[in-house]
Motif scaffolding. Sequence first.
Motif, PDB file in Angstrom:
ATOM      1  N   LEU A  52       5.674  -2.043 -26.769  1.00  0.00           N
ATOM      2  CA  LEU A  52       6.966  -1.377 -26.603  1.00  0.00           C
ATOM      3  C   LEU A  52       8.084  -2.358 -26.261  1.00  0.00           C
ATOM      4  O   LEU A  52       9.155  -1.944 -25.803  1.00  0.00           O
ATOM      5  CB  LEU A  52       6.877  -0.296 -25.524  1.00  0.00           C
ATOM      6  CG  LEU A  52       5.937   0.878 -25.820  1.00  0.00           C
ATOM      7  CD1 LEU A  52       5.958   1.884 -24.687  1.00  0.00           C
ATOM      8  CD2 LEU A  52       6.287   1.553 -27.133  1.00  0.00           C
ATOM      9  N   ARG A  89      12.036  -1.726 -26.562  1.00  0.00           N
ATOM     10  CA  ARG A  89      12.300  -0.292 -26.600  1.00  0.00           C
ATOM     11  C   ARG A  89      12.832   0.178 -25.246  1.00  0.00           C
ATOM     12  O   ARG A  89      12.342  -0.234 -24.188  1.00  0.00           O
ATOM     13  CB  ARG A  89      11.033   0.489 -26.926  1.00  0.00           C
ATOM     14  CG  ARG A  89      10.341   0.060 -28.206  1.00  0.00           C
ATOM     15  CD  ARG A  89      11.193   0.328 -29.442  1.00  0.00           C
ATOM     16  NE  ARG A  89      10.466   0.032 -30.659  1.00  0.00           N
ATOM     17  CZ  ARG A  89       9.713   0.904 -31.320  1.00  0.00           C
ATOM     18  NH1 ARG A  89       9.596   2.136 -30.858  1.00  0.00           N
ATOM     19  NH2 ARG A  89       9.092   0.551 -32.420  1.00  0.00           N
ATOM     20  N   ASP A 105      15.585   4.900 -26.890  1.00  0.00           N
ATOM     21  CA  ASP A 105      14.651   5.010 -28.002  1.00  0.00           C
ATOM     22  C   ASP A 105      13.581   6.049 -27.745  1.00  0.00           C
ATOM     23  O   ASP A 105      13.149   6.749 -28.667  1.00  0.00           O
ATOM     24  CB  ASP A 105      13.963   3.653 -28.242  1.00  0.00           C
ATOM     25  CG  ASP A 105      14.947   2.550 -28.570  1.00  0.00           C
ATOM     26  OD1 ASP A 105      15.848   2.797 -29.396  1.00  0.00           O
ATOM     27  OD2 ASP A 105      14.815   1.446 -27.986  1.00  0.00           O
ATOM     28  N   LEU A 106      13.142   6.129 -26.489  1.00  0.00           N
ATOM     29  CA  LEU A 106      11.992   6.949 -26.110  1.00  0.00           C
ATOM     30  C   LEU A 106      12.291   7.652 -24.791  1.00  0.00           C
ATOM     31  O   LEU A 106      13.105   7.169 -24.004  1.00  0.00           O
ATOM     32  CB  LEU A 106      10.738   6.078 -25.921  1.00  0.00           C
ATOM     33  CG  LEU A 106      10.482   4.939 -26.905  1.00  0.00           C
ATOM     34  CD1 LEU A 106       9.410   4.010 -26.350  1.00  0.00           C
ATOM     35  CD2 LEU A 106      10.059   5.504 -28.250  1.00  0.00           C
ATOM     36  N   THR A 128      10.465  11.532 -28.803  1.00  0.00           N
ATOM     37  CA  THR A 128      10.959  10.414 -29.612  1.00  0.00           C
ATOM     38  C   THR A 128      11.760  10.929 -30.806  1.00  0.00           C
ATOM     39  O   THR A 128      11.782  12.129 -31.086  1.00  0.00           O
ATOM     40  CB  THR A 128       9.790   9.559 -30.137  1.00  0.00           C
ATOM     41  OG1 THR A 128       8.952  10.382 -30.965  1.00  0.00           O
ATOM     42  CG2 THR A 128       8.958   8.998 -28.991  1.00  0.00           C
ATOM     43  N   ARG A 173       6.093   7.796 -35.526  1.00  0.00           N
ATOM     44  CA  ARG A 173       5.403   6.550 -35.190  1.00  0.00           C
ATOM     45  C   ARG A 173       5.656   6.160 -33.737  1.00  0.00           C
ATOM     46  O   ARG A 173       4.723   5.761 -33.019  1.00  0.00           O
ATOM     47  CB  ARG A 173       5.838   5.426 -36.135  1.00  0.00           C
ATOM     48  CG  ARG A 173       5.100   4.110 -35.906  1.00  0.00           C
ATOM     49  CD  ARG A 173       5.355   3.123 -37.023  1.00  0.00           C
ATOM     50  NE  ARG A 173       4.792   3.586 -38.284  1.00  0.00           N
ATOM     51  CZ  ARG A 173       3.515   3.406 -38.638  1.00  0.00           C
ATOM     52  NH1 ARG A 173       2.676   2.773 -37.816  1.00  0.00           N
ATOM     53  NH2 ARG A 173       3.098   3.837 -39.809  1.00  0.00           N
ATOM     54  N   ASP A 174       6.901   6.249 -33.285  1.00  0.00           N
ATOM     55  CA  ASP A 174       7.190   5.922 -31.891  1.00  0.00           C
ATOM     56  C   ASP A 174       6.433   6.841 -30.944  1.00  0.00           C
ATOM     57  O   ASP A 174       5.971   6.423 -29.876  1.00  0.00           O
ATOM     58  CB  ASP A 174       8.695   6.043 -31.617  1.00  0.00           C
ATOM     59  CG  ASP A 174       9.482   4.840 -32.105  1.00  0.00           C
ATOM     60  OD1 ASP A 174       8.860   3.846 -32.520  1.00  0.00           O
ATOM     61  OD2 ASP A 174      10.726   4.894 -32.063  1.00  0.00           O
TER      62      ASP A 174
END
Length: 504
Positions: free
Chosen positions: A88, A91, A185-186, A234, A238-239
């Motif tokens: 990560l 991120r 991002d997350l 997310t 994929r994330d």
Amino acid sequence: MAIKRPTPAELSAIATELNMPLSAEHVGEYLALMQASFEAYDLVDELPDFTPPVRYPRSAGHRPTAAENPLGAWYQRAEVQGASEGPLAGRSVALKDNIALAGVAMMNGAAPLEGFVPAFDATVVSRLLDAGATILGKATCEHYCLSGGSHTSDPAPVHNPHRHGYAAGGSSSGSAALVAVGEVDLAVGGDQGGSIRIPSSFCGTYGMKPTHGLVPYSGIMAIEATLDHVGPITRNVRDNALMLQVMAGADGLDPRQSAPQVDDYCSYLDRGVAGLRIGVLQEGFSLPNQDPRVSDSVNQAIARLQALGAQVEPVSVPEHGLAGALWHPIGCEGLIMQMMHGNGAGFNWKGLYDVGLLDKQAGWRQHAEQLSASLKLCMLVGQFGLNHYHGRYYAKAQNLARLARRAYDNALQRFDLLVLPTTPIIAQPHPPAGCSISEYVGRALEMIGNTSAQDITGHPAMSIPCGLVDGLPVGLMLVAGHHREGTLYQAAAAFEAAHDWRAL
């Protein structure tokens, strides 16, 4: 330092409270006999607490201004840099504000907790930082996480990133909103009745509620241990899979975990859906407040999965409604015992306790008028059940939860996945200031008809954006067997790769 000892009058009052009044002579005898126990308390008081060390430097951060926080989605901004390398690395992450981040204020969306600062990091925080993520702060969440809307949070509501003044969904409202607009991002969310999946549905993000116990809940404020889940939110599949890979697995501190089965989730992303058996859960389309436009959008998405090669047919699981009903005795009686009377911790489990949070949460009794109407409703239901039925309906509902789980399991022997709308409606306007209790609570709970069931049964469930109705996102929910998150990612990735949900 010696703890306080009771006076004879205090001990007499305690005995009367326990329905065993004592004579003055017996009070004296018991006081003498209690001293050995109190000396053990003294020893516990003298020793330092045994909690995980804080391994990454950080500052306390700051409360963002209105100009910095147009959606109301941030509670506290505070940057914590993780490891220099890892899956990560590079991120950014926001944490739902019921998750402990050492040295940074945590309020769980509730004014009675204002001023609380955790002393250690939650397990998921440590794992994200070890994987190279950078935490940017705490995302606003709903008042003690008891709302599927986004209007109950202190200090202010969270706005939908697609339409100001509308619900972002709850209770992980800020987490989904921040991901949707790209400020992080997350994000990490929590789910006891749909609180990862509902905001993902309303905001257009990917929200995974994993199998109960797959991701450790240690260091996160509980509502009810058998309902508590934590998982990733997310902007793409994929994330989400990568983030779950980092967070999943036993930590030896969370009694919710019983040999959780961790998989290589990213390995499922390119498998496609050809041959996957998908059951369209009929009960999920028949809620009293079902918006037919939402049903149409979800059915169009299901048709696209079929066009990609999935085998699709309808299936009925009548116990889907039962599971949702079971949430009420389990959730209401469980939360008042664990979160309220148990001060956010409760008893009778081994693991990591946050003593500082317990001390702070004990003060809710002096601020009960500040509790949200949705929390008050659950507390009133739960206390009535305890007062009049001594927990029998909590116990019976837990027994029936096994029946509901078995019904899902039976359907998931025929199908790899079940599919249904995440929420029966799209995001609704925030209720106006000064509205009735009924409207306030209605807007907090009107969207949970499909999501609460999987918190009862513990099955993994994921909301994926599948279209727009009146410019607002619609969520499609996929449900799989226990520890079959990989299959959820397999279908979600295939749909994502083939279709832009914003154009549907």
